[in-house]
Enzyme design. Structure first.
Site, PDB file in Angstrom:
ATOM      1  N   ASP A 222      14.475  70.907  29.729  1.00 15.99           N
ATOM      2  CA  ASP A 222      13.057  70.597  29.636  1.00 15.99           C
ATOM      3  C   ASP A 222      12.949  69.360  28.739  1.00 15.99           C
ATOM      4  O   ASP A 222      13.310  69.420  27.550  1.00 15.99           O
ATOM      5  CB  ASP A 222      12.298  71.788  29.022  1.00 15.99           C
ATOM      6  CG  ASP A 222      10.808  71.527  28.934  1.00 15.99           C
ATOM      7  OD1 ASP A 222      10.393  70.343  28.931  1.00 15.99           O
ATOM      8  OD2 ASP A 222      10.052  72.511  28.849  1.00 15.99           O
TER       9      ASP A 222
ATOM     10  N   ASN B  84      12.721  59.945  34.093  1.00 21.20           N
ATOM     11  CA  ASN B  84      11.796  59.899  35.231  1.00 21.20           C
ATOM     12  C   ASN B  84      10.892  61.117  35.371  1.00 21.20           C
ATOM     13  O   ASN B  84       9.842  61.044  36.018  1.00 21.20           O
ATOM     14  CB  ASN B  84      12.669  59.717  36.490  1.00 21.20           C
ATOM     15  CG  ASN B  84      11.945  60.024  37.760  1.00 21.20           C
ATOM     16  OD1 ASN B  84      11.124  59.236  38.232  1.00 21.20           O
ATOM     17  ND2 ASN B  84      12.235  61.187  38.348  1.00 21.20           N
TER      18      ASN B  84
ATOM     19  N   SER C 256       4.085  53.978  35.918  1.00 20.11           N
ATOM     20  CA  SER C 256       3.285  54.112  37.144  1.00 20.11           C
ATOM     21  C   SER C 256       2.302  52.952  37.203  1.00 20.11           C
ATOM     22  O   SER C 256       1.959  52.372  36.161  1.00 20.11           O
ATOM     23  CB  SER C 256       2.495  55.423  37.100  1.00 20.11           C
ATOM     24  OG  SER C 256       1.543  55.464  38.142  1.00 20.11           O
TER      25      SER C 256
ATOM     26  N   TYR D 110      -2.898  61.415  32.539  1.00 19.90           N
ATOM     27  CA  TYR D 110      -1.791  60.769  33.268  1.00 19.90           C
ATOM     28  C   TYR D 110      -1.820  59.260  33.042  1.00 19.90           C
ATOM     29  O   TYR D 110      -0.804  58.647  32.703  1.00 19.90           O
ATOM     30  CB  TYR D 110      -1.913  61.092  34.758  1.00 19.90           C
ATOM     31  CG  TYR D 110      -0.750  60.601  35.589  1.00 19.90           C
ATOM     32  CD1 TYR D 110       0.420  61.350  35.704  1.00 19.90           C
ATOM     33  CD2 TYR D 110      -0.814  59.384  36.273  1.00 19.90           C
ATOM     34  CE1 TYR D 110       1.480  60.913  36.473  1.00 19.90           C
ATOM     35  CE2 TYR D 110       0.247  58.934  37.049  1.00 19.90           C
ATOM     36  CZ  TYR D 110       1.393  59.706  37.150  1.00 19.90           C
ATOM     37  OH  TYR D 110       2.457  59.262  37.915  1.00 19.90           O
TER      38      TYR D 110
ATOM     39  N   LYS E  89       1.083  57.037  31.102  1.00 20.31           N
ATOM     40  CA  LYS E  89       1.887  56.005  31.765  1.00 20.31           C
ATOM     41  C   LYS E  89       1.716  54.639  31.090  1.00 20.31           C
ATOM     42  O   LYS E  89       2.663  53.855  31.018  1.00 20.31           O
ATOM     43  CB  LYS E  89       1.536  55.946  33.252  1.00 20.31           C
ATOM     44  CG  LYS E  89       1.924  57.221  34.016  1.00 20.31           C
ATOM     45  CD  LYS E  89       3.423  57.512  33.906  1.00 20.31           C
ATOM     46  CE  LYS E  89       3.863  58.663  34.792  1.00 20.31           C
ATOM     47  NZ  LYS E  89       5.325  58.900  34.741  1.00 20.31           N
TER      48      LYS E  89
HETATM   49  P1  NDP Z   1       8.116  65.447  41.791  1.00 18.59           P
HETATM   50  O1  NDP Z   1       7.141  66.467  41.359  1.00 18.59           O
HETATM   51  O2  NDP Z   1       8.486  65.332  43.234  1.00 18.59           O
HETATM   52  O3  NDP Z   1       9.463  65.563  40.931  1.00 18.59           O
HETATM   53  C1  NDP Z   1       9.422  65.651  39.526  1.00 18.59           C
HETATM   54  C2  NDP Z   1      10.560  66.510  39.047  1.00 18.59           C
HETATM   55  O4  NDP Z   1      10.502  66.589  37.612  1.00 18.59           O
HETATM   56  C3  NDP Z   1      10.464  67.959  39.563  1.00 18.59           C
HETATM   57  O5  NDP Z   1      11.734  68.425  39.996  1.00 18.59           O
HETATM   58  C4  NDP Z   1       9.980  68.715  38.341  1.00 18.59           C
HETATM   59  O6  NDP Z   1      10.374  70.075  38.327  1.00 18.59           O
HETATM   60  C5  NDP Z   1      10.657  67.939  37.226  1.00 18.59           C
HETATM   61  N1  NDP Z   1      10.048  68.213  35.931  1.00 18.59           N
HETATM   62  C6  NDP Z   1       8.739  68.510  35.668  1.00 18.59           C
HETATM   63  N2  NDP Z   1       8.565  68.767  34.368  1.00 18.59           N
HETATM   64  C7  NDP Z   1       9.787  68.636  33.783  1.00 18.59           C
HETATM   65  C8  NDP Z   1      10.256  68.786  32.453  1.00 18.59           C
HETATM   66  N3  NDP Z   1       9.435  69.150  31.451  1.00 18.59           N
HETATM   67  N4  NDP Z   1      11.561  68.575  32.205  1.00 18.59           N
HETATM   68  C9  NDP Z   1      12.412  68.220  33.210  1.00 18.59           C
HETATM   69  N5  NDP Z   1      12.027  68.073  34.486  1.00 18.59           N
HETATM   70  C10 NDP Z   1      10.726  68.279  34.773  1.00 18.59           C
HETATM   71  O7  NDP Z   1       7.499  64.046  41.288  1.00 18.59           O
HETATM   72  P2  NDP Z   1       7.796  62.533  41.736  1.00 18.59           P
HETATM   73  O8  NDP Z   1       9.187  62.385  42.178  1.00 18.59           O
HETATM   74  O9  NDP Z   1       6.689  62.090  42.615  1.00 18.59           O
HETATM   75  O10 NDP Z   1       7.570  61.811  40.329  1.00 18.59           O
HETATM   76  C11 NDP Z   1       8.638  61.361  39.518  1.00 18.59           C
HETATM   77  C12 NDP Z   1       8.082  60.405  38.499  1.00 18.59           C
HETATM   78  O11 NDP Z   1       7.448  59.318  39.163  1.00 18.59           O
HETATM   79  C13 NDP Z   1       7.006  61.016  37.587  1.00 18.59           C
HETATM   80  O12 NDP Z   1       7.159  60.505  36.271  1.00 18.59           O
HETATM   81  C14 NDP Z   1       5.709  60.517  38.204  1.00 18.59           C
HETATM   82  O13 NDP Z   1       4.670  60.480  37.272  1.00 18.59           O
HETATM   83  C15 NDP Z   1       6.141  59.137  38.652  1.00 18.59           C
HETATM   84  N6  NDP Z   1       5.313  58.531  39.664  1.00 18.59           N
HETATM   85  C16 NDP Z   1       5.088  59.164  40.855  1.00 18.59           C
HETATM   86  C17 NDP Z   1       4.285  58.576  41.815  1.00 18.59           C
HETATM   87  C18 NDP Z   1       4.000  59.225  43.117  1.00 18.59           C
HETATM   88  O14 NDP Z   1       3.073  58.746  43.799  1.00 18.59           O
HETATM   89  N7  NDP Z   1       4.740  60.247  43.537  1.00 18.59           N
HETATM   90  C19 NDP Z   1       3.651  57.255  41.572  1.00 18.59           C
HETATM   91  C20 NDP Z   1       3.987  56.680  40.296  1.00 18.59           C
HETATM   92  C21 NDP Z   1       4.776  57.299  39.384  1.00 18.59           C
HETATM   93  P3  NDP Z   1       9.332  71.185  38.875  1.00 18.59           P
HETATM   94  O15 NDP Z   1       8.892  70.719  40.247  1.00 18.59           O
HETATM   95  O16 NDP Z   1      10.122  72.446  38.887  1.00 18.59           O
HETATM   96  O17 NDP Z   1       8.180  71.179  37.875  1.00 18.59           O
END
Ligand code: NDP
Length: 258
Positions: A69, A96, A148, A163, A167
């Site tokens: 985490d 990320n 982002s 959010y 960012k």
């Molecule tokens: P997803 O939800 O697809 O993937 C994020 C992953 O991070 C999940 O596996 C999640 O686990 C994990 N996660 C959440 N909380 C924690 C934590 N406390 N510690 C470790 N892992 C954690 O998101 P995206 O791939 O879309 O996003 C990835 C990054 O890109 C983020 O920072 C997001 O803000 C950023 N982003 C995304 C955009 C988009 O349009 N998708 C646009 C711009 C930026 P679980 O699902 O089990 O919670």
């Protein structure tokens, strides 16, 4: 060494937080295709293990999965130690992991605010700090943080003040670390994606009706794909980007241009 060789990451050791799925998994795939050994770091350890196994099998690289985490400094330090114990070094880090909660500013609870800031901003600080400490000892390393386009603009129509604030914080944190560590061989950059079609967007039923609205505002008329963030991250992780630090790479199909 030619530019294509400089883009290779053979034998590099890299961790990816939020690496189980979405953008993290896509970028981890690109790192593996470029030859890197990986740690897939996520709270969802079962999915992280699946991703790690898939990437090792397809790309003939070493991978491990680590449950972490990113909001817990003890877990983050233990994660970096495990990566270094396994691979002997840490060459690059993709900080990320992130979440989004869409609630209006007046209705957002303290807990909702804190959760977003803890994961998106404090989590990036903790992972980049722990990676940076190891890289400073080595005198070399590259950190890539996920910010982002929301660090630059206020997305509409959905309300997401925590959010957006988190960012914007990631972008300035990135620049601050880059300046502090510039003479010590540790580079720090961030990416600022536009809307990308991952679980973060696709699994949120409230967001689905919004996709058409976003596409109508988007110059390219569509969401980005996770794989469209791969090349910039491979570039940033390796030696091709040796003079690039403190930069924020906006990859948004021109969404923020007007
Ligand atoms: P997803 O939800 O697809 O993937 C994020 C992953 O991070 C999940 O596996 C999640 O686990 C994990 N996660 C959440 N909380 C924690 C934590 N406390 N510690 C470790 N892992 C954690 O998101 P995206 O791939 O879309 O996003 C990835 C990054 O890109 C983020 O920072 C997001 O803000 C950023 N982003 C995304 C955009 C988009 O349009 N998708 C646009 C711009 C930026 P679980 O699902 O089990 O919670």
């Amino acid at each position: 060494m030619g530019i294509i060789e400089k883009m290779r990451l053979d034998g590099r050791s890299i961790f990816v937080t939020g690496g189980a799925r979405g953008i993290g998994k896509s970028v981890a795939t690109a790192f593996a295709e470029a030859g890197a050994d990986l740690a897939i770091v996520d709270v969802d350890i079962e999915e992280a293990k699946k991703t790690a196994a898939e990437l090792a099998e397809k790309n003939n690289v070493k991978t491990i999965a680590i449950k972490t985490d990113v909001t817990d400094p003890v877990q983050v330090d233990a994660m970096v130690k495990e990566v270094v114990d396994t691979y002997g070094k840490l060459d690059a880090a993709f900080c990320n992991a992130g979440i989004c909660i869409n609630v209006s500013a007046e209705e957002m609870t303290f807990e909702q605010w804190k959760k977003v800031i803890d994961i998106n901003l404090t989590g990036v600080f903790l992972t980049a700090q722990a990676a940076g400490k190891q890289m400073l000892k080595q005198g070399k390393g590259s950190i890539i943080n996920t910010a982002s386009m929301s660090g630059h603009i206020v997305n509409v129509p959905q309300p997401q003040c925590a959010y957006n604030a988190s960012k914007a914080g990631v972008i300035q944190l990135t620049k601050s670390m880059a300046v502090e560590w510039a003479k010590k061989g540790v580079r720090v950059n961030c990416i600022s994606p536009g809307y990308i079609g991952t679980d973060l967007i696709n699994s949120d039923e409230n967001l689905k009706p919004l996709i058409e609205k976003w596409n109508a505002m988007a110059p390219m008329g569509r969401l980005g794909k996770p794989e469209e963030l791969q090349a910039v991250c491979v570039y940033l992780a390796g030696d091709a980007s040796s003079f690039t630090t403190g930069s924020d790479f906006v990859v948004d199909g021109a969404f923020t241009c007007f």
